[in-house]
Design a protein around this motif. Structure first.
Motif, PDB file in Angstrom:
ATOM      1  N   GLY A   1       0.767  -1.544   0.050  1.00 38.98           N
ATOM      2  CA  GLY A   1      -0.040  -0.017  -0.115  1.00 38.98           C
ATOM      3  C   GLY A   1       0.996   1.636  -0.138  1.00 38.98           C
ATOM      4  N   SER A   2       2.237   1.004  -0.679  1.00 40.98           N
ATOM      5  CA  SER A   2       2.995   2.590  -0.805  1.00 40.98           C
ATOM      6  C   SER A   2       2.328   3.250  -1.502  1.00 40.98           C
ATOM      7  CB  SER A   2       3.958   2.289  -0.678  1.00 40.98           C
ATOM      8  OG  SER A   2       3.947   1.800  -2.276  1.00 40.98           O
ATOM      9  N   ASN A   3       1.479   3.535  -2.716  1.00 42.20           N
ATOM     10  CA  ASN A   3       0.924   3.745  -3.460  1.00 42.20           C
ATOM     11  C   ASN A   3      -0.674   4.054  -2.567  1.00 42.20           C
ATOM     12  OD1 ASN A   3       2.191   4.014  -6.488  1.00 42.20           O
ATOM     13  ND2 ASN A   3       2.576   1.918  -5.695  1.00 42.20           N
ATOM     14  N   LEU A   4      -1.004   4.311  -2.016  1.00 44.18           N
ATOM     15  CA  LEU A   4      -2.224   4.245  -1.800  1.00 44.18           C
ATOM     16  C   LEU A   4      -1.675   5.441  -0.806  1.00 44.18           C
ATOM     17  CD1 LEU A   4      -5.395   4.165   0.334  1.00 44.18           C
ATOM     18  CD2 LEU A   4      -3.982   2.603   1.656  1.00 44.18           C
ATOM     19  N   GLN A   5      -0.705   4.940   0.051  1.00 43.64           N
ATOM     20  CA  GLN A   5      -0.021   5.975   1.276  1.00 43.64           C
ATOM     21  C   GLN A   5       0.457   7.399   0.830  1.00 43.64           C
ATOM     22  OE1 GLN A   5       0.396   5.705   4.629  1.00 43.64           O
ATOM     23  NE2 GLN A   5       0.379   7.684   4.287  1.00 43.64           N
ATOM     24  N   ALA A   6       1.086   6.765  -0.681  1.00 42.05           N
ATOM     25  CA  ALA A   6       0.692   8.509  -1.505  1.00 42.05           C
ATOM     26  C   ALA A   6      -0.287   9.029  -1.264  1.00 42.05           C
ATOM     27  CB  ALA A   6       1.951   8.102  -2.422  1.00 42.05           C
ATOM     28  N   LEU A   7      -1.668   8.218  -1.908  1.00 42.50           N
ATOM     29  CA  LEU A   7      -2.886   8.704  -2.314  1.00 42.50           C
ATOM     30  C   LEU A   7      -3.589   9.775  -1.368  1.00 42.50           C
ATOM     31  CD1 LEU A   7      -4.143   6.778  -5.337  1.00 42.50           C
ATOM     32  CD2 LEU A   7      -3.285   9.031  -5.143  1.00 42.50           C
ATOM     33  N   LEU A   8      -3.225   8.843  -0.051  1.00 38.52           N
ATOM     34  CA  LEU A   8      -4.126   9.418   1.590  1.00 38.52           C
ATOM     35  C   LEU A   8      -2.941  11.169   1.881  1.00 38.52           C
ATOM     36  CD1 LEU A   8      -3.561   5.829   3.650  1.00 38.52           C
ATOM     37  CD2 LEU A   8      -6.322   7.223   2.651  1.00 38.52           C
ATOM     38  N   ASP A   9      -1.744  10.930   1.571  1.00 41.46           N
ATOM     39  CA  ASP A   9      -0.913  11.874   2.320  1.00 41.46           C
ATOM     40  C   ASP A   9      -1.632  12.876   1.099  1.00 41.46           C
ATOM     41  OD1 ASP A   9       0.393  10.055   3.798  1.00 41.46           O
ATOM     42  OD2 ASP A   9       2.309  10.175   2.210  1.00 41.46           O
ATOM     43  N   ALA A  10      -1.538  13.518   0.136  1.00 40.73           N
ATOM     44  CA  ALA A  10      -2.331  13.817  -1.077  1.00 40.73           C
ATOM     45  C   ALA A  10      -3.148  14.775  -0.436  1.00 40.73           C
ATOM     46  CB  ALA A  10      -2.182  13.463  -2.523  1.00 40.73           C
ATOM     47  N   CYS A  11      -4.096  13.945  -0.624  1.00 36.43           N
ATOM     48  CA  CYS A  11      -6.020  13.891   0.526  1.00 36.43           C
ATOM     49  C   CYS A  11      -5.766  14.609   1.067  1.00 36.43           C
ATOM     50  CB  CYS A  11      -6.781  12.393  -0.067  1.00 36.43           C
ATOM     51  SG  CYS A  11      -7.172  11.977  -1.598  1.00 36.43           S
ATOM     52  N   ALA A  12      -4.674  14.644   2.248  1.00 35.83           N
ATOM     53  CA  ALA A  12      -4.563  15.193   3.898  1.00 35.83           C
ATOM     54  C   ALA A  12      -4.411  16.886   2.856  1.00 35.83           C
ATOM     55  CB  ALA A  12      -3.593  14.757   4.287  1.00 35.83           C
ATOM     56  N   ARG A  13      -4.115  17.402   2.295  1.00 38.38           N
ATOM     57  CA  ARG A  13      -3.972  18.557   1.883  1.00 38.38           C
ATOM     58  C   ARG A  13      -4.596  19.371   1.196  1.00 38.38           C
ATOM     59  NH1 ARG A  13       1.317  16.079  -0.770  1.00 38.38           N
ATOM     60  NH2 ARG A  13       0.466  16.552  -2.794  1.00 38.38           N
ATOM     61  N   ALA A  14      -4.982  20.441   1.806  1.00 43.57           N
ATOM     62  CA  ALA A  14      -5.768  20.887   1.563  1.00 43.57           C
ATOM     63  C   ALA A  14      -6.274  21.211   0.611  1.00 43.57           C
ATOM     64  CB  ALA A  14      -5.883  22.623   2.785  1.00 43.57           C
ATOM     65  N   ASP A  15      -5.874  21.405  -0.065  1.00 39.85           N
ATOM     66  CA  ASP A  15      -5.417  21.642  -1.607  1.00 39.85           C
ATOM     67  C   ASP A  15      -5.791  20.696  -3.077  1.00 39.85           C
ATOM     68  OD1 ASP A  15      -2.561  22.457  -3.016  1.00 39.85           O
ATOM     69  OD2 ASP A  15      -2.993  20.986  -2.095  1.00 39.85           O
TER      70      ASP A  15
END
Ligand code: GRF
Length: 202
Positions: free
Chosen positions: A11-25
Protein backbone atom coordinates in the motif's frame (compact mmCIF):
# COMPACT_ATOMS: atom_id res chain seq x y z
CA UNK A 1 -13.95 13.85 -5.58
CA UNK A 2 -14.46 10.60 -3.64
CA UNK A 3 -11.87 7.92 -4.36
CA UNK A 4 -12.20 4.19 -3.77
CA UNK A 5 -8.71 2.68 -3.60
CA UNK A 6 -8.25 -1.03 -4.31
CA UNK A 7 -5.15 -2.69 -2.89
CA UNK A 8 -3.53 -6.12 -2.47
CA UNK A 9 -0.20 -5.49 -0.79
CA UNK A 10 1.94 -3.05 1.16
CA UNK A 11 0.00 0.00 0.00
CA UNK A 12 2.81 2.52 -0.51
CA UNK A 13 0.87 3.96 -3.47
CA UNK A 14 -2.21 4.13 -1.27
CA UNK A 15 -0.08 5.99 1.26
CA UNK A 16 0.96 8.49 -1.43
CA UNK A 17 -2.72 9.11 -2.25
CA UNK A 18 -3.64 9.41 1.44
CA UNK A 19 -0.84 11.94 1.96
CA UNK A 20 -1.94 13.94 -1.12
CA UNK A 21 -5.58 13.93 0.04
CA UNK A 22 -4.50 15.24 3.44
CA UNK A 23 -3.46 18.51 1.77
CA UNK A 24 -6.25 21.09 1.80
CA UNK A 25 -5.74 22.06 -1.83
CA UNK A 26 -5.97 18.51 -3.19
CA UNK A 27 -9.34 17.96 -4.94
CA UNK A 28 -10.03 14.43 -3.69
CA UNK A 29 -10.52 12.33 -0.59
CA UNK A 30 -10.15 8.60 -0.03
CA UNK A 31 -13.68 7.43 0.76
CA UNK A 32 -12.77 3.78 1.28
CA UNK A 33 -10.03 1.22 0.80
CA UNK A 34 -10.79 -2.35 -0.27
CA UNK A 35 -8.27 -5.16 -0.36
CA UNK A 36 -8.77 -8.58 -1.93
CA UNK A 37 -6.10 -9.84 0.46
CA UNK A 38 -7.24 -9.74 4.10
CA UNK A 39 -3.70 -9.49 5.47
CA UNK A 40 -2.54 -6.63 3.21
CA UNK A 41 -0.59 -4.00 5.15
CA UNK A 42 -2.38 -1.40 3.02
CA UNK A 43 -5.46 -1.96 5.22
CA UNK A 44 -3.42 -0.91 8.24
CA UNK A 45 -2.36 2.27 6.45
CA UNK A 46 -6.02 3.09 5.74
CA UNK A 47 -7.03 2.49 9.37
CA UNK A 48 -4.22 4.73 10.59
CA UNK A 49 -5.56 7.45 8.30
CA UNK A 50 -9.09 6.96 9.65
CA UNK A 51 -10.37 5.76 6.29
CA UNK A 52 -12.96 2.93 6.13
CA UNK A 53 -11.02 -0.19 5.13
CA UNK A 54 -12.26 -3.66 4.36
CA UNK A 55 -11.12 -6.92 2.86
CA UNK A 56 -13.18 -8.79 0.32
CA UNK A 57 -11.36 -12.08 0.11
CA UNK A 58 -11.36 -12.88 -3.57
CA UNK A 59 -10.54 -16.49 -2.80
CA UNK A 60 -13.45 -16.92 -0.37
CA UNK A 61 -15.88 -15.07 -2.62
CA UNK A 62 -16.63 -18.22 -4.60
CA UNK A 63 -16.70 -16.77 -8.08
CA UNK A 64 -15.13 -13.79 -9.78
CA UNK A 65 -18.61 -12.45 -10.49
CA UNK A 66 -19.59 -12.67 -6.83
CA UNK A 67 -16.40 -10.92 -5.79
CA UNK A 68 -16.90 -8.09 -8.27
CA UNK A 69 -20.56 -7.73 -7.32
CA UNK A 70 -19.68 -7.24 -3.66
CA UNK A 71 -16.89 -4.88 -4.68
CA UNK A 72 -19.31 -2.75 -6.72
CA UNK A 73 -21.82 -2.68 -3.85
CA UNK A 74 -19.12 -1.65 -1.39
CA UNK A 75 -17.87 1.17 -3.61
CA UNK A 76 -21.38 2.44 -4.37
CA UNK A 77 -22.28 2.37 -0.66
CA UNK A 78 -19.31 4.69 -0.05
CA UNK A 79 -20.43 7.02 -2.87
CA UNK A 80 -17.14 6.46 -4.66
CA UNK A 81 -16.74 8.45 -7.89
CA UNK A 82 -13.28 7.29 -9.01
CA UNK A 83 -11.62 3.92 -8.50
CA UNK A 84 -7.82 3.83 -8.10
CA UNK A 85 -5.99 0.51 -8.39
CA UNK A 86 -2.94 0.85 -6.15
CA UNK A 87 -1.04 -2.40 -6.33
CA UNK A 88 -4.31 -4.28 -6.88
CA UNK A 89 -3.33 -7.64 -8.28
CA UNK A 90 -6.55 -8.77 -9.92
CA UNK A 91 -7.97 -8.17 -13.37
CA UNK A 92 -11.39 -6.51 -13.37
CA UNK A 93 -14.01 -7.66 -15.87
CA UNK A 94 -15.80 -5.48 -18.36
CA UNK A 95 -18.91 -5.91 -16.17
CA UNK A 96 -17.17 -4.28 -13.23
CA UNK A 97 -15.79 -1.49 -15.41
CA UNK A 98 -19.29 -0.59 -16.69
CA UNK A 99 -20.00 0.28 -13.06
CA UNK A 100 -17.41 3.08 -13.31
CA UNK A 101 -17.05 3.91 -17.02
CA UNK A 102 -13.92 5.95 -17.70
CA UNK A 103 -13.39 6.27 -13.94
CA UNK A 104 -10.92 3.49 -13.10
CA UNK A 105 -7.20 4.37 -12.95
CA UNK A 106 -4.25 2.01 -12.50
CA UNK A 107 -0.56 2.52 -11.87
CA UNK A 108 1.89 0.12 -13.48
CA UNK A 109 5.66 0.01 -12.92
CA UNK A 110 6.75 0.24 -16.57
CA UNK A 111 6.54 2.64 -19.50
CA UNK A 112 3.54 1.00 -21.17
CA UNK A 113 3.04 -0.46 -23.68
CA UNK A 114 6.38 -2.00 -22.80
CA UNK A 115 6.34 -4.75 -20.16
CA UNK A 116 2.66 -5.18 -19.24
CA UNK A 117 1.66 -7.76 -16.65
CA UNK A 118 3.64 -9.12 -13.73
CA UNK A 119 7.29 -8.42 -12.81
CA UNK A 120 7.48 -5.44 -15.16
CA UNK A 121 10.72 -4.23 -13.58
CA UNK A 122 12.32 -7.65 -14.08
CA UNK A 123 11.12 -7.68 -17.70
CA UNK A 124 12.82 -4.30 -18.25
CA UNK A 125 16.11 -5.53 -16.76
CA UNK A 126 16.03 -8.73 -18.81
CA UNK A 127 15.35 -6.75 -22.00
CA UNK A 128 18.27 -4.47 -21.23
CA UNK A 129 16.41 -1.16 -21.59
CA UNK A 130 18.31 1.94 -20.41
CA UNK A 131 15.19 3.87 -19.42
CA UNK A 132 12.34 2.46 -17.34
CA UNK A 133 9.49 4.06 -15.42
CA UNK A 134 5.82 3.95 -14.53
CA UNK A 135 2.46 4.67 -16.11
CA UNK A 136 -0.96 5.73 -14.89
CA UNK A 137 -3.67 4.67 -17.31
CA UNK A 138 -7.41 4.26 -17.55
CA UNK A 139 -8.33 0.63 -17.00
CA UNK A 140 -10.05 -1.30 -19.76
CA UNK A 141 -10.80 -5.02 -19.87
CA UNK A 142 -7.28 -5.83 -21.04
CA UNK A 143 -4.09 -6.18 -18.99
CA UNK A 144 -2.47 -2.76 -18.61
CA UNK A 145 -3.85 -1.74 -22.02
CA UNK A 146 -6.07 1.30 -21.33
CA UNK A 147 -5.43 4.89 -22.51
CA UNK A 148 -2.37 6.47 -20.84
CA UNK A 149 -2.85 9.46 -18.53
CA UNK A 150 0.72 10.13 -17.32
CA UNK A 151 4.18 8.58 -17.27
CA UNK A 152 7.48 9.12 -15.47
CA UNK A 153 10.89 7.81 -16.55
CA UNK A 154 13.91 6.68 -14.55
CA UNK A 155 17.37 5.57 -15.70
CA UNK A 156 18.36 1.91 -15.52
CA UNK A 157 21.88 1.84 -14.03
CA UNK A 158 24.52 -0.77 -14.92
CA UNK A 159 24.54 -2.36 -11.47
CA UNK A 160 20.77 -2.33 -11.03
CA UNK A 161 18.99 -5.43 -9.87
CA UNK A 162 15.22 -5.91 -9.61
CA UNK A 163 15.14 -4.43 -6.11
CA UNK A 164 17.12 -1.26 -6.88
CA UNK A 165 15.23 -0.55 -10.10
CA UNK A 166 11.86 -1.24 -8.43
CA UNK A 167 12.72 1.16 -5.62
CA UNK A 168 13.68 3.91 -8.08
CA UNK A 169 10.43 3.38 -10.03
CA UNK A 170 8.33 3.21 -6.86
CA UNK A 171 9.59 6.63 -5.75
CA UNK A 172 8.35 8.04 -9.05
CA UNK A 173 5.01 6.18 -8.72
CA UNK A 174 4.37 7.96 -5.44
CA UNK A 175 4.60 11.31 -7.24
CA UNK A 176 2.91 10.27 -10.46
CA UNK A 177 -0.26 8.68 -9.08
CA UNK A 178 -1.45 11.70 -7.05
CA UNK A 179 -0.63 14.00 -9.98
CA UNK A 180 -2.52 11.82 -12.47
CA UNK A 181 -5.51 11.46 -10.13
CA UNK A 182 -5.63 15.24 -9.72
CA UNK A 183 -5.65 15.67 -13.51
CA UNK A 184 -8.41 13.08 -13.92
CA UNK A 185 -10.76 14.26 -11.17
CA UNK A 186 -10.41 17.93 -12.22
CA UNK A 187 -11.38 17.09 -15.78
CA UNK A 188 -7.95 17.88 -17.26
CA UNK A 189 -7.85 14.52 -19.03
CA UNK A 190 -10.18 13.83 -21.91
CA UNK A 191 -10.58 10.60 -23.81
CA UNK A 192 -10.74 10.90 -27.59
CA UNK A 193 -10.70 7.85 -29.80
CA UNK A 194 -9.08 5.69 -27.17
CA UNK A 195 -6.32 8.21 -26.56
CA UNK A 196 -6.08 10.81 -23.80
CA UNK A 197 -5.50 14.51 -24.26
CA UNK A 198 -4.09 15.98 -21.05
CA UNK A 199 -4.24 19.70 -20.28
CA UNK A 200 -1.02 20.99 -18.74
CA UNK A 201 -0.74 20.13 -15.04
CA UNK A 202 -1.21 23.10 -12.68
C1 GRF B 1 3.68 -0.97 -7.38
O1 GRF B 1 4.94 -1.11 -7.97
C2 GRF B 1 2.64 -0.88 -8.44
O2 GRF B 1 3.07 -0.18 -9.60
C3 GRF B 1 2.42 -2.33 -8.77
O3 GRF B 1 2.52 -3.03 -7.55
C4 GRF B 1 3.27 -2.23 -6.65
C5 GRF B 1 2.36 -1.92 -5.49
O4 GRF B 1 3.07 -1.41 -4.48
N1 GRF B 1 1.12 -2.51 -9.36
P1 GRF B 1 2.25 -0.82 -3.21
O5 GRF B 1 1.33 -1.91 -2.70
O6 GRF B 1 1.51 0.38 -3.69
O7 GRF B 1 3.34 -0.48 -2.24
Amino acid sequence: ARLGVLVSGSGSNLQALLDACARADYPAEVACVVSNVPTAYALERARRAGVPAMALDSKAAGSRGAFEQSLLETLRAANVEWVCLAGFMRLLSADFLTGFPGRVLNIHPSLLPSFPGLHAQRQALERGVKVAGCTVHFVDAGTDTGPIVAQAAVPVLPDDDEASLSARILAEEHKLFPLAVRLAVTGKVSLEGGRTRVAAPP
